[in-house]
Design an enzyme around this catalytic site. Structure first.
Site, mmCIF file in Angstrom:
data_model
loop_
_atom_site.group_PDB
_atom_site.id
_atom_site.type_symbol
_atom_site.label_atom_id
_atom_site.label_comp_id
_atom_site.label_asym_id
_atom_site.label_seq_id
_atom_site.Cartn_x
_atom_site.Cartn_y
_atom_site.Cartn_z
ATOM 1 N N ASP A 282 0.864 -1.181 0.000
ATOM 2 C CA ASP A 282 0.000 0.000 0.000
ATOM 3 C C ASP A 282 0.911 1.245 0.000
ATOM 4 O O ASP A 282 2.118 1.160 0.242
ATOM 5 C CB ASP A 282 -0.966 -0.023 1.189
ATOM 6 C CG ASP A 282 -2.172 0.886 0.951
ATOM 7 O OD1 ASP A 282 -2.132 1.716 0.025
ATOM 8 O OD2 ASP A 282 -3.169 0.783 1.705
HETATM 9 C C1 NOJ Z 1 -4.103 3.915 0.104
HETATM 10 C C2 NOJ Z 1 -5.295 3.065 0.398
HETATM 11 O O1 NOJ Z 1 -5.133 2.432 1.650
HETATM 12 C C3 NOJ Z 1 -5.559 2.004 -0.656
HETATM 13 O O2 NOJ Z 1 -6.800 1.421 -0.405
HETATM 14 C C4 NOJ Z 1 -5.514 2.597 -2.032
HETATM 15 O O3 NOJ Z 1 -5.773 1.606 -2.983
HETATM 16 C C5 NOJ Z 1 -4.163 3.231 -2.265
HETATM 17 N N1 NOJ Z 1 -3.947 4.286 -1.281
HETATM 18 C C6 NOJ Z 1 -4.015 3.786 -3.671
HETATM 19 O O4 NOJ Z 1 -4.818 4.870 -3.859
#
Ligand code: NOJ
Length: 763
Positions: A282
């Site tokens: 993430d």
């Molecule tokens: C952070 C988030 O936790 C995740 O769900 C998301 O897909 C990513 N950012 C990318 O935007």
């Protein structure tokens, strides 16, 4: 002569062979093709493939193209039109090995047409509706030149203080697993290589929904049986449905961050589950290993992540900076690097990008004139799914459906709120396309009834909260404050109410209140809005509350004020029309809660399938020394699976085809359902099982199946649920998946609480 010419031929062939370029394996042979490609790659090119870069302020676009052409970026996310992505793919085609890029985005509940948020989708209990969301999103996203989505989000949420409860499919393992599977299949179609498919990246692996206290990014501590029985199955189901990848969670699990968790990614995901796709960290998660306190510095963080099994680094800096040194010192091996590269190339292969890097970008001549046009939207599908997601919580004296006559007062800070209508993670949905409740009602009553509107209050009167919510949106203010004093706003609403036959108040949360990093300490509707409700109630007019929110709210007090309550979540682009359809009875509500509504925040965690205990609270038997809170009624305000209709349904005659079940056999539970109301409607018949006595305390009940069906007034239908040994299995204390012999209760109901019961014995 003959001899000579033969020799000449042989020599000719030999020299031809010496000159010919080494042949690459055919594209059809995925493994050979990828291995061959890896054998040609420099170390720097390999590292480049592991870098996923955000299109945004982090790096200027010309710099991104330069990096791509140099083979230093493997994919990007956050761009979403062909004209944006084509120059990047062109840059990749100028790189030495011409390895194509992929383009990813958070297409979660729609791309341009926005459907209800996850919690709303789950409330449909309708897999065709869910498939419509996934398929439409994939069609629009692929037409936006996207190859991959960071969805579905299948984190079980049992603490509604967590803002991301809105994104998931609720508290239940079985329902979430079913929806996760359908989402994956509908995103990917028959193959993620199809031009109108996008690859699904299941998130957030794992247990992100169980952060302590519902506080986002907090730690997770959980027993292995609970993980295996309750929290892990949805990820597994989504992967078994063919999802191409996994996004690894930001949280730690029993002390080890998911991003550096070898047990999670290697032992469980790869070895036990046999997963063959790509893993992606993430946003910023590798860097965060330092703050988790497991890595001294960036170098150690990168090392831990790649060794634990993170193939691709989202918004990378550390893989790019640190892997060269780590490889040089031998701390990270070529084999480890190659393995990660293999998965990234494999995903690109599966998305069809080696066959045609422009498969979703297309040719410049076919670029759309306007990527943001209304004509791209799938409004009919959005309206259909949205109305199926609405849950009728209360309807005293048949206040609903409303007549399209007389005067209707529409009030509340969310009645005319196009941004909120879309909910969080609304991809490239545009507020200008949202049908608000005000607009939906206006269209519905045009020429028939009078609609008077007043805002009545701001979403919140708390300046600090207001500022926090507006900080979340970079482009425009999320919520606009009406500067008039609260009393003036309320007076205006009272005036509107007094001249009307009925009041519809649209209240709840702005979408930013149910979002990433929007955890709450209370589940109440903000005070400014409760003041409005109080004033409206005092007018004596029938009061309909239309709730907008991304989590269960504690609405015991509101329940006493209102004559009817319709839960609408954040219903998406066509939300206003869908809400009007239900309010006026053009559609008979059929949604059922996918998450328990507690009475107060103090009851959390509250979910229907909790483990049995020695001193359970027994309704109707007051007394001390049972498990309860003594200050308020026990049990939920609205249970999982609950939802009313304008019709009424009756279940009767639950019976089992046998009192015994032999292993390998099946057993049928039959139940009759009747529409005892005056209008046609759909309901959801839910099947729960309870293991009466086992080697471990098991849940009081667990959803194992359901059927949604439409019945005409007076119509009766008998449904059959087939129960097999597999439905009785659980992970025991040794983590073996077993069905233990003994008694099982079968419970069937129209919600999780009011059930009929029969039992049988597993031999
Ligand atoms: C952070 C988030 O936790 C995740 O769900 C998301 O897909 C990513 N950012 C990318 O935007």
């Amino acid at each position: 002569m003959m001899k000579l010419s033969l020799l000449g031929l042989a020599m000719g062939l030999a020299s031809q062979a010496a000159l010919a370029a080494p042949t690459a394996p055919p594209l059809q042979d995925k493994q050979a093709f990828i291995e061959h490609l890896i054998s040609q790659m420099t170390e720097a090119e390999k590292i480049g493939q592991l870098r996923l870069i955000s299109i945004g302020p982090e790096m200027p676009r010309d710099k991104i193209r330069e990096e791509i052409a140099a083979g230093r970026i493997g994919g990007t996310f956050n761009s979403r039109t062909a004209p944006e992505n084509r120059p990047m793919q062109d840059a990749a085609m100028r790189s030495r090995l011409k390895i194509p890029m992929f383009f990813a985005y958070d297409t979660v509940h729609g791309e341009r047409t926005i459907f209800p948020i996850g919690l709303g989708m789950a409330a449909t209990w309708d897999m065709e509706a869910v498939a419509k969301v996934g398929r439409t999103a994939a069609i629009e996203a692929s037409a936006d030149a996207l190859d991959m989505t960071f969805a579905p989000m299948v984190d079980i949420a049992r603490d509604p203080r967590w803002g991301r409860t809105s994104e998931g499919f609720g508290e239940d393992t079985y329902l979430t697993s079913r929806i996760g599977q359908v989402m994956v299949r509908s995103f990917q179609g028959s193959s993620p290589a199809n031009p109108d498919s996008i690859m699904a990246i299941v998130k957030h692996f794992a247990l992100y929904g169980a952060v302590e206290g519902g506080r986002d990014y907090n730690t997770v501590d959980m027993s292995l049986p609970k993980m295996y029985n309750d929290y892990l199955p949805p990820y597994r189901a989504a992967l078994d449905a063919g999802a191409g990848g996994v996004m690894v969670a930001l949280n730690s699990i029993n002390g080890v961050p998911a991003t550096s968790n070898t047990w999670l990614m290697n032992d469980l995901l790869r070895k036990e589950w046999g997963f063959k796709g790509v893993t992606i960290s993430d946003h910023g998660a590798i860097q965060e290993l330092i703050r988790h306190g497991v890595a001294r510095d960036g170098r150690e963080a990168a090392k831990l992540a790649i060794k634990a099994g993170i193939d691709m680094s989202m918004n990378d800096t550390l893989y790019g900076e640190e892997l060269p040194g780590l490889l040089k010192s031998g701390e990270v091996t070529q084999r480890e690097l190659d393995q990660a590269v293999r998965e990234v190339l494999g995903a690109k292969y599966d998305m069809g990008l080696f066959k045609d890097p422009y498969v979703r970008i297309g040719k410049a001549e076919t670029d759309l004139k306007d990527y943001y046009g209304n004509d791209r939207l799938h409004r009919e599908a959005a309206r259909d799914v949205a109305r199926r997601s609405l849950v009728l919580l209360e309807n005293r004296n048949q206040t609903l459906p409303l007549k399209k006559a007389g005067t209707i007062a529409l009030v509340g800070p969310l009645a005319d709120a196009p941004i909120d209508m879309m909910g969080s993670w609304a991809a490239d949905g545009k507020p200008v396309h949202s049908v608000t409740v005000r607009e939906g009602l206006r269209r519905a009553v045009e020429g028939k009834a009078k609609l008077v509107y007043a805002k009545g209050s701001n979403v919140t009167g708390d300046k600090a909260i207001f500022d926090y919510l507006n900080f979340l949106n970079f482009d425009a203010p999320e919520i606009v404050d009406d500067p008039r004093p609260p009393a003036v706003l309320i007076d205006e609403a009272i005036k509107a109410a007094k001249q009307s036959d009925v009041v519809v108040a649209v209240v709840g949360e702005s979408r930013g209140m149910s979002h990433e990093s929007s955890s709450r300490t209370t589940l109440e509707i903000p005070a400014s809005q409760r003041e409005l409700i109080k004033a409206l109630k005092a007018t004596g007019k029938p009061l309909v509350l239309v709730l907008m929110n991304g989590r269960p709210l504690s609405i015991s007090w509101e329940r006493e004020q209102a004559d009817a309550i319709l839960e609408t979540w954040f219903a998406g682009t066509e939300g206003g029309n869908a809400i009007a359809d239900v309010l006026f009875g053009d559609y008979n509500p059929s949604g059922k809660l996918a998450i328990t509504f507690p009475r107060s925040v103090g009851q959390i965690p509250m979910y229907y399938n909790h483990t049995r205990i020695g001193r359970p609270f027994t309704p109707g038997k007051p007394g001390n020394y049972t498990s309860q809170y003594f200050e308020e009624p026990n049990g939920p305000l609205y249970p999982f699976g609950y939802g009313l209709s304008y019709s009424s349904f009756e279940l009767s005659g639950l019976n089992l085809s046998s009192k015994d079940l032999k292993r390998g056999d099946t057993l049928d539970a039959k139940v009759t359902v009747k529409n005892t109301g005056k209008v046609a409607g759909e309901t959801v018949v839910q099947l729960y099982l309870q293991d009466v006595s086992a080697s471990m305390s098991r849940p009081v009940k667990e959803l194992k199946n359901f059927q949604k069906l439409m019945l005409e007034p007076g119509e009766t239908r008998t449904l059959t649920f087939r129960i097999s040994e597999d439905d009785l299995k659980f992970y025991n204390g040794q983590l073996q998946r077993v069905a233990e012999p003994g008694e099982f209760n079968v419970q069937v109901g129209l919600d999780s609480q009011a059930v009929q019961q029969q039992s049988f014995e597993l031999l």
